[in-house]
Design a protein around this motif. Sequence first.
Motif, short mmCIF file in Angstrom:
data_model
loop_
_atom_site.label_atom_id
_atom_site.label_comp_id
_atom_site.label_asym_id
_atom_site.label_seq_id
_atom_site.Cartn_x
_atom_site.Cartn_y
_atom_site.Cartn_z
N VAL A 381 -17.37 0.39 1.89
CA VAL A 381 -18.27 1.42 0.94
C VAL A 381 -17.24 2.07 -0.47
N SER A 382 -15.59 1.89 0.52
CA SER A 382 -14.29 1.82 -1.19
C SER A 382 -14.95 0.89 -2.26
N ILE A 383 -15.35 -0.61 -1.41
CA ILE A 383 -15.63 -1.71 -2.40
C ILE A 383 -16.22 -1.43 -3.04
N ALA A 384 -17.77 -1.11 -2.13
CA ALA A 384 -18.99 -0.41 -3.23
C ALA A 384 -18.54 0.32 -4.25
N ILE A 385 -17.98 1.07 -4.39
CA ILE A 385 -18.26 1.81 -5.19
C ILE A 385 -17.23 1.56 -6.20
#
Length: 478
Positions: A381-385
């Motif tokens: 999710v952090s990569i997606a953000i």
Amino acid sequence: MTAPTGPAARTATEPSVAEEPELQRSLTHRQITMIGLGSALGTGLFLGSGSAIATAGPAVIVSYALGATLVGIIGLVLGELTIAHPERGSFGAVARRYLGPWAGFLVRWLYWLGAVVAVGGEVVAAALYLQFWWPQLPTTVGIVLVAGIVLGVNLVSVKSFGVAEFWFSTVKVTALLVFIVCGALLVFFGLPGTPAAGLGNVTGDGGFFPEGSGAVWVAMAVVMFAFAGFETTFISAAETSDPGRSIRTAMRSLVWRLGLFYVVSISLVIALIPWRDSAAGDGSVQASPFVQVFADIGVPAAASLTNAVVLVAAVSAANANLYGASRLLHSLGHERLAPKALGKLNGRGVPVNALLGSACGIAVAAGLAGYGVDNVFDALVSIAIFAILLVWLLILASYLRFRRGQDPAVAGERGGRTPGGRITAWVGIAGVLAVVATAAVVPPMLDAALVGGGFTLLLSAVYLLGIRRRTARTAEAA
């Protein structure tokens, strides 16, 4: 800067168009607009606004207004770029054209991963919504069922995807309009036996800025990602019968519709429900402000009705984001920036291998989300953000290069010109960087910067050590 055309515009790795069938231009301009809404109007609006409200209180209305403005800028810029270059790969191909091969490689892989993580989360959410009616239904069965529907719709043809997404989005938009009308009646007029709520909740508990004016900025870390996904509209330009007309229409309507739905809906929630109650919601259907509003006006089975809407919202968002992810992965394969097989199309013009490749990534993301592997899924999710923020920055940077030295009359004749041009793009860049700066005070955003930045460096190393060297060898052999 004038973009090169003809054979000179091709990179050393770009294949001839004659080597494979083309994407089918089967989408209508009405469907394109609804595709963008389908991607952006997910469960984040219906259930997930509580964390933003908890951060800023009633002032979150300002956060959503600023977010809608920033998305409007990016949408206008992306619309002008897409009208000029309605090609496969969308903003990834544009980034390659104006910022170089590395940018085109990076932006597409980052967006693909972000979309895959988003679809994985939506599929898991949809499986949980099914358990609202059938509590004994195993999560695995729900995930497989929803993922199978979404993948099947995309595999049949782009036309079937467009038709399905049009109706999915129509359900969501209709529900939002009903909510807005009912909410406005409750706020300003009341109903028999229910007095008008008025605007007391907007300022009654700590004022409009109960957490301070700075909380408006902090809440942007949450608010902006509710809008993510609208880019799918522009990805679909390569499969539209009339890209210029369709993108101009979609660009205008998408910008104001997203702003209207988010800002007005959140404003009504704040007016109808004390903000601390909304902030305390646990993200469940029963805690949704939509349930509370429909229950207040006497709608039977308000929770079941809302559950049906959020289920459609999750399936729609998964459907649209899978489409976007597969088209960017297909363009990477087409340009040999991913395995060659991913660039193939079947006889109906569907990139089956890219769809199946994206589905494998979704299976991993859904498994991690559904079975509580929090550390790994949180990292994704952090990569997606981080990915969506970097994609937006690269879109805006591509536009600045696109407009450098361009004759304004040419852009005006083509249509879709962005008001303010380069100045507007610089405002957009400042806005995105302001969201990034929330990493100083918002731990999840700091995680996104650290994990996403590390992943970006990894992608860059893959490009420099692998793709770039292979491209150089191919050019030397030629």
